[in-house]
Design a protein around this motif. Structure first.
Motif, PDB file in Angstrom:
ATOM      1  N   GLN A 183       0.384 -43.474  38.136  1.00  0.00           N
ATOM      2  CA  GLN A 183      -0.144 -42.144  37.828  1.00  0.00           C
ATOM      3  C   GLN A 183       0.584 -41.531  36.645  1.00  0.00           C
ATOM      4  O   GLN A 183      -0.032 -40.910  35.768  1.00  0.00           O
ATOM      5  CB  GLN A 183       0.005 -41.223  39.040  1.00  0.00           C
ATOM      6  N   VAL A 184       1.913 -41.676  36.613  1.00  0.00           N
ATOM      7  CA  VAL A 184       2.706 -41.128  35.510  1.00  0.00           C
ATOM      8  C   VAL A 184       2.266 -41.740  34.179  1.00  0.00           C
ATOM      9  O   VAL A 184       2.040 -41.033  33.184  1.00  0.00           O
ATOM     10  CB  VAL A 184       4.207 -41.384  35.744  1.00  0.00           C
ATOM     11  N   LEU A 185       2.139 -43.058  34.167  1.00  0.00           N
ATOM     12  CA  LEU A 185       1.810 -43.747  32.919  1.00  0.00           C
ATOM     13  C   LEU A 185       0.381 -43.434  32.484  1.00  0.00           C
ATOM     14  O   LEU A 185       0.098 -43.340  31.280  1.00  0.00           O
ATOM     15  CB  LEU A 185       2.024 -45.247  33.085  1.00  0.00           C
ATOM     16  N   GLN A 186      -0.526 -43.272  33.436  1.00  0.00           N
ATOM     17  CA  GLN A 186      -1.879 -42.870  33.071  1.00  0.00           C
ATOM     18  C   GLN A 186      -1.891 -41.459  32.491  1.00  0.00           C
ATOM     19  O   GLN A 186      -2.576 -41.183  31.499  1.00  0.00           O
ATOM     20  CB  GLN A 186      -2.794 -42.947  34.292  1.00  0.00           C
ATOM     21  N   ALA A 187      -1.114 -40.544  33.110  1.00  0.00           N
ATOM     22  CA  ALA A 187      -1.067 -39.164  32.627  1.00  0.00           C
ATOM     23  C   ALA A 187      -0.476 -39.091  31.228  1.00  0.00           C
ATOM     24  O   ALA A 187      -1.010 -38.398  30.349  1.00  0.00           O
ATOM     25  CB  ALA A 187      -0.251 -38.301  33.595  1.00  0.00           C
ATOM     26  N   ILE A 188       0.635 -39.801  31.003  1.00  0.00           N
ATOM     27  CA  ILE A 188       1.252 -39.750  29.695  1.00  0.00           C
ATOM     28  C   ILE A 188       0.400 -40.486  28.659  1.00  0.00           C
ATOM     29  O   ILE A 188       0.382 -40.127  27.478  1.00  0.00           O
ATOM     30  CB  ILE A 188       2.690 -40.314  29.743  1.00  0.00           C
ATOM     31  N   GLY A 189      -0.358 -41.499  29.114  1.00  0.00           N
ATOM     32  CA  GLY A 189      -1.283 -42.173  28.202  1.00  0.00           C
ATOM     33  C   GLY A 189      -2.368 -41.229  27.708  1.00  0.00           C
ATOM     34  O   GLY A 189      -2.778 -41.279  26.540  1.00  0.00           O
ATOM     35  N   ARG A 190      -2.846 -40.346  28.603  1.00  0.00           N
ATOM     36  CA  ARG A 190      -3.838 -39.350  28.176  1.00  0.00           C
ATOM     37  C   ARG A 190      -3.230 -38.350  27.196  1.00  0.00           C
ATOM     38  O   ARG A 190      -3.896 -37.901  26.260  1.00  0.00           O
ATOM     39  CB  ARG A 190      -4.411 -38.627  29.398  1.00  0.00           C
ATOM     40  N   GLU A 191      -1.945 -38.008  27.399  1.00  0.00           N
ATOM     41  CA  GLU A 191      -1.316 -37.053  26.489  1.00  0.00           C
ATOM     42  C   GLU A 191      -1.070 -37.656  25.115  1.00  0.00           C
ATOM     43  O   GLU A 191      -0.897 -36.928  24.139  1.00  0.00           O
ATOM     44  CB  GLU A 191      -0.005 -36.552  27.089  1.00  0.00           C
ATOM     45  N   LEU A 192      -1.011 -38.980  25.032  1.00  0.00           N
ATOM     46  CA  LEU A 192      -0.821 -39.634  23.739  1.00  0.00           C
ATOM     47  C   LEU A 192      -2.098 -39.684  22.918  1.00  0.00           C
ATOM     48  O   LEU A 192      -2.076 -40.162  21.785  1.00  0.00           O
ATOM     49  CB  LEU A 192      -0.286 -41.054  23.947  1.00  0.00           C
ATOM     50  N   ASP A 193      -3.185 -39.208  23.482  1.00  0.00           N
ATOM     51  CA  ASP A 193      -4.461 -39.169  22.770  1.00  0.00           C
ATOM     52  C   ASP A 193      -4.955 -37.725  22.796  1.00  0.00           C
ATOM     53  O   ASP A 193      -5.480 -37.260  23.800  1.00  0.00           O
ATOM     54  CB  ASP A 193      -5.475 -40.099  23.432  1.00  0.00           C
ATOM     55  N   PHE A 194      -4.767 -37.005  21.684  1.00  0.00           N
ATOM     56  CA  PHE A 194      -5.137 -35.595  21.639  1.00  0.00           C
ATOM     57  C   PHE A 194      -6.644 -35.376  21.766  1.00  0.00           C
ATOM     58  O   PHE A 194      -7.087 -34.253  21.998  1.00  0.00           O
ATOM     59  CB  PHE A 194      -4.638 -34.955  20.342  1.00  0.00           C
ATOM     60  N   ARG A 195      -7.423 -36.453  21.629  1.00  0.00           N
ATOM     61  CA  ARG A 195      -8.864 -36.297  21.825  1.00  0.00           C
ATOM     62  C   ARG A 195      -9.188 -35.953  23.267  1.00  0.00           C
ATOM     63  O   ARG A 195     -10.187 -35.287  23.549  1.00  0.00           O
ATOM     64  CB  ARG A 195      -9.583 -37.593  21.410  1.00  0.00           C
ATOM     65  N   VAL A 196      -8.330 -36.392  24.203  1.00  0.00           N
ATOM     66  CA  VAL A 196      -8.524 -36.051  25.618  1.00  0.00           C
ATOM     67  C   VAL A 196      -8.337 -34.553  25.821  1.00  0.00           C
ATOM     68  O   VAL A 196      -9.151 -33.894  26.474  1.00  0.00           O
ATOM     69  CB  VAL A 196      -7.552 -36.854  26.501  1.00  0.00           C
ATOM     70  N   GLU A 197      -7.256 -33.993  25.276  1.00  0.00           N
ATOM     71  CA  GLU A 197      -7.026 -32.547  25.411  1.00  0.00           C
ATOM     72  C   GLU A 197      -8.127 -31.757  24.723  1.00  0.00           C
ATOM     73  O   GLU A 197      -8.556 -30.711  25.227  1.00  0.00           O
ATOM     74  CB  GLU A 197      -5.667 -32.172  24.837  1.00  0.00           C
ATOM     75  N   ALA A 198      -8.597 -32.239  23.579  1.00  0.00           N
ATOM     76  CA  ALA A 198      -9.702 -31.552  22.893  1.00  0.00           C
ATOM     77  C   ALA A 198     -10.945 -31.542  23.772  1.00  0.00           C
ATOM     78  O   ALA A 198     -11.634 -30.515  23.891  1.00  0.00           O
ATOM     79  CB  ALA A 198      -9.992 -32.224  21.552  1.00  0.00           C
ATOM     80  N   GLY A 199     -11.248 -32.683  24.416  1.00  0.00           N
ATOM     81  CA  GLY A 199     -12.402 -32.739  25.315  1.00  0.00           C
ATOM     82  C   GLY A 199     -12.239 -31.831  26.510  1.00  0.00           C
ATOM     83  O   GLY A 199     -13.196 -31.159  26.928  1.00  0.00           O
ATOM     84  N   ASN A 200     -11.019 -31.784  27.075  1.00  0.00           N
ATOM     85  CA  ASN A 200     -10.762 -30.868  28.197  1.00  0.00           C
ATOM     86  C   ASN A 200     -10.988 -29.420  27.783  1.00  0.00           C
ATOM     87  O   ASN A 200     -11.556 -28.617  28.536  1.00  0.00           O
ATOM     88  CB  ASN A 200      -9.328 -31.037  28.696  1.00  0.00           C
ATOM     89  N   THR A 201     -10.510 -29.074  26.594  1.00  0.00           N
ATOM     90  CA  THR A 201     -10.641 -27.697  26.109  1.00  0.00           C
ATOM     91  C   THR A 201     -12.105 -27.323  25.943  1.00  0.00           C
ATOM     92  O   THR A 201     -12.533 -26.230  26.365  1.00  0.00           O
ATOM     93  CB  THR A 201      -9.901 -27.541  24.769  1.00  0.00           C
ATOM     94  N   LEU A 202     -12.886 -28.207  25.358  1.00  0.00           N
ATOM     95  CA  LEU A 202     -14.305 -27.918  25.156  1.00  0.00           C
ATOM     96  C   LEU A 202     -15.038 -27.818  26.492  1.00  0.00           C
ATOM     97  O   LEU A 202     -15.933 -26.971  26.662  1.00  0.00           O
ATOM     98  CB  LEU A 202     -14.938 -29.004  24.276  1.00  0.00           C
ATOM     99  N   LYS A 203     -14.667 -28.656  27.450  1.00  0.00           N
ATOM    100  CA  LYS A 203     -15.332 -28.602  28.756  1.00  0.00           C
ATOM    101  C   LYS A 203     -15.006 -27.304  29.480  1.00  0.00           C
ATOM    102  O   LYS A 203     -15.903 -26.652  30.052  1.00  0.00           O
ATOM    103  CB  LYS A 203     -14.918 -29.808  29.605  1.00  0.00           C
ATOM    104  N   LEU A 204     -13.733 -26.889  29.470  1.00  0.00           N
ATOM    105  CA  LEU A 204     -13.367 -25.625  30.097  1.00  0.00           C
ATOM    106  C   LEU A 204     -14.000 -24.447  29.370  1.00  0.00           C
ATOM    107  O   LEU A 204     -14.340 -23.438  29.996  1.00  0.00           O
ATOM    108  CB  LEU A 204     -11.846 -25.481  30.123  1.00  0.00           C
ATOM    109  N   GLN A 205     -14.174 -24.578  28.079  1.00  0.00           N
ATOM    110  CA  GLN A 205     -14.839 -23.520  27.316  1.00  0.00           C
ATOM    111  C   GLN A 205     -16.264 -23.327  27.809  1.00  0.00           C
ATOM    112  O   GLN A 205     -16.735 -22.197  27.987  1.00  0.00           O
ATOM    113  CB  GLN A 205     -14.830 -23.891  25.822  1.00  0.00           C
ATOM    114  N   GLY A 206     -16.964 -24.415  28.053  1.00  0.00           N
ATOM    115  CA  GLY A 206     -18.319 -24.319  28.589  1.00  0.00           C
ATOM    116  C   GLY A 206     -18.342 -23.750  29.995  1.00  0.00           C
ATOM    117  O   GLY A 206     -19.217 -22.950  30.345  1.00  0.00           O
TER     118      GLY A 206
END
Length: 551
Positions: A183-206
């Motif tokens: 779980q830790v490595l999957q979470a940090i792997g997502r943080e290494l790709d800012f496109r994931v955070e951008a997608g999260n931001t756009l989804k929460l915006q909607g």
């Protein structure tokens, strides 16, 4: 796995051993010696935090993830790890600039109207700079640290080995440490790709844009600048504002026709929708991530940590929350087992679980709702689930962390705030407005019915074919049946032996009374002796079995 295979001579492995031994040699020695649960213990909370900080971003992320697991750690550890932040030096601009040039596909000064070379924040994963676009729109620019991918790859390899080693101890066997490492490595792997955070931001915006609990855009997330964002660079709207618990923020909330109470209800309503309607929620709404601008608008920052529920899990979670509020221990027990099923081969005593859960509900809800800390109640519920053998999904831990932060913010803004009391009418409104789950449950029912209509004829045809061809075999497996069969076999043997002894005695008696020849008398005496020996052996056997049964 051996100790030598973990500390394999690599420079990073030796560095980890050096840091741990400098702070807590006893913990490492107990780990390596595979101490039992009574001996092996974690370092003290503050010491553990310092160790994780020195070990770097992977281990800081491990601590942050552990802060979402009240089912695994005590409250003092959860509190300490919740505030865990990496203490890392700033990377010089000379190393950042070529990485940005490669990610942007152009020079930094061409992409931005203005760019400040000194970072305003530095974390374990990246650094944040202030800049402006060519139209003078202020933005925040997040950039990955140089070499972070290689460091994460090396630390991830070692973390998996350490988790495997720790799992061999009595303490580690109580937890899914290897699963937690993944779980830790999957979470940090997502943080290494800012496109994931951008997608999260756009989804929460909607989600916030269509929320019925957020009037006039009073709660939002930063806008993303997609044209300049990539895996290694994320460009977001710059947010000027105050910490939501500050006096300036409270003044801004009340100066624009709103009240603290209205802002708290809007914030809670938006998150209830995220939990139970959308199944996608911000997992870390602590005060530092909630900024209030001069117009009284609350902005939710840092969408890197989110939780997600599939439709069935979120409906089960909602049913569980309602059952807990209604103090229905029997239903809450069934729903908790559905939400956190035990590992294969582990049997859960449901009667014991229901009894303990009913006690927890009774002790928690015996006080007024205004005095009930719902986050602590949920944490105790997860600890109970873990104790009886249930395996709590990580997303449930994120849900509890989100509720904990939200309840803390609400209580700080309004001393009379009660998460439970405020949530009840919000959930009722969602149900009455049919926003929540008549539609989704009808869709789930339709999908289940469709699957049944497709699969049932084929399965029924197979069943009838096996009936007609005498291929159908019923297998009934009862617990303890093998022990019962063994006991019955032993009993039948003794009964047969007793019958044999009785037959020998009867035969000997008859032959002795009727014998006229010396041979028959000799045979009769032999039968008496045999019957006596068999009888004595049978008595001794019965006495031994009775004694072993009592022990």
């Amino acid at each position: 796995m051996s100790v030598l295979s973990v500390f394999d001579g690599s420079a990073r492995a030796l560095e980890i051993a050096r840091v741990v031994t400098r702070y807590e040699w006893s913990f490492l020695s107990q780990l390596l010696n595979r101490g039992d649960a009574a001996e092996t213990r974690l370092p003290q909370p503050q010491v553990l935090c310092q160790i994780l900080i020195e070990l770097g971003p992977v281990y800081v992320k491990l601590g942050q993830l552990l802060s979402t697991r009240p089912d695994l750690l005590a409250k003092d550890y959860i509190d300490a790890l919740s505030n865990l932040q990496a203490d890392v030096p700033v990377e010089p601009w000379a190393q950042i600039e070529p990485l940005m040039r490669e990610a942007l596909g152009q020079e930094v000064d061409q992409a931005f109207g203005q760019f400040e070379r000194e970072p305003i924040a530095a974390g374990s994963i990246g650094q944040v700079y202030r800049a402006s676009l060519h139209d003078n729109t202020p933005v925040a620019v997040k950039v990955l640290r140089p070499g972070i991918e290689q460091l994460v790859q090396e630390d991830g390899r070692l973390l998996r080995k350490i988790a495997s080693l720790a799992s061999a101890t009595a303490l580690g066997a109580s937890y899914d440490l290897e699963g937690l490492a993944d779980q830790v490595l999957q979470a940090i792997g997502r943080e290494l790709d800012f496109r994931v955070e951008a997608g999260n931001t756009l989804k929460l915006q909607g989600i916030l844009g269509r929320s019925k609990f957020v009037p006039n855009g009073s709660l939002k997330v930063p806008n993303v600048v997609p044209a300049l964002s990539s895996q290694r660079v994320l460009v977001l709207e710059w947010i000027d504002g105050h910490n939501i618990l500050g006096e300036e923020a409270k003044a801004a909330l009340t100066q624009h026709g709103s009240t603290i109470d209205a802002a708290t209800k809007a914030l809670l309503g938006a998150f209830v929708e995220q939990y139970f309607v959308e199944g996608f929620f911000h997992a870390d709404p602590h005060p530092g991530n909630l900024k209030v601008d001069g117009d009284g608008v609350i902005t939710l920052l840092d969408e890197g940590m989110v939780g997600m529920f599939d439709p069935r899990s979120r409906t089960t979670l909602l049913d569980l929350v309602l059952a807990l509020i209604n103090q229905d221990g029997a239903r809450a027990t069934d729903l908790l087992v559905q939400l956190a099923p035990p590992p294969a081969g582990v049997k859960v005593d449901r009667r014991q679980l229901q009894s303990q859960l009913q006690q927890l509900i009774a002790s928690s809800f015996s006080k007024p709702l205004q005095e009930l800390n719902f986050a602590i109640f949920l944490a105790e519920l997860l600890q109970l689930a873990n104790k009886v053998g249930l395996r709590v999904p990580g997303t449930i831990g994120l849900f509890v962390k989100s509720v904990t932060n939200l309840e803390g913010v609400g209580g700080s803004l309004n001393p009379n705030f009660s998460f439970t009391a405020e949530m009840q009418p919000l959930v009722g409104q969602l149900l009455s407005d049919s926003m929540l789950l008549p539609k989704e449950r009808m869709m789930q029912f339709g999908l289940d019915l469709r699957s049944f209509s497709i699969d049932a004829p084929r399965q029924l045809s197979q069943l009838l074919r096996r009936f007609s061809s005498d291929e159908l075999v019923f297998s009934l497996q009862l617990e303890g049946l093998e022990a019962l069969r063994t006991s019955l076999e032993r009993l039948s043997q003794r009964v047969s032996l007793a019958i044999l002894v009785a037959s020998l005695l009867l035969s000997a008696t008859l032959m002795a009374s009727l014998a006229q020849q010396e041979l028959l008398r000799t045979v009769s005496e032999g039968l008496f002796i045999s019957a006596t020996l068999f009888g004595l052996w049978l008595i001794v056997s019965l006495l031994r079995s009775g004694r072993s049964g009592r022990t």
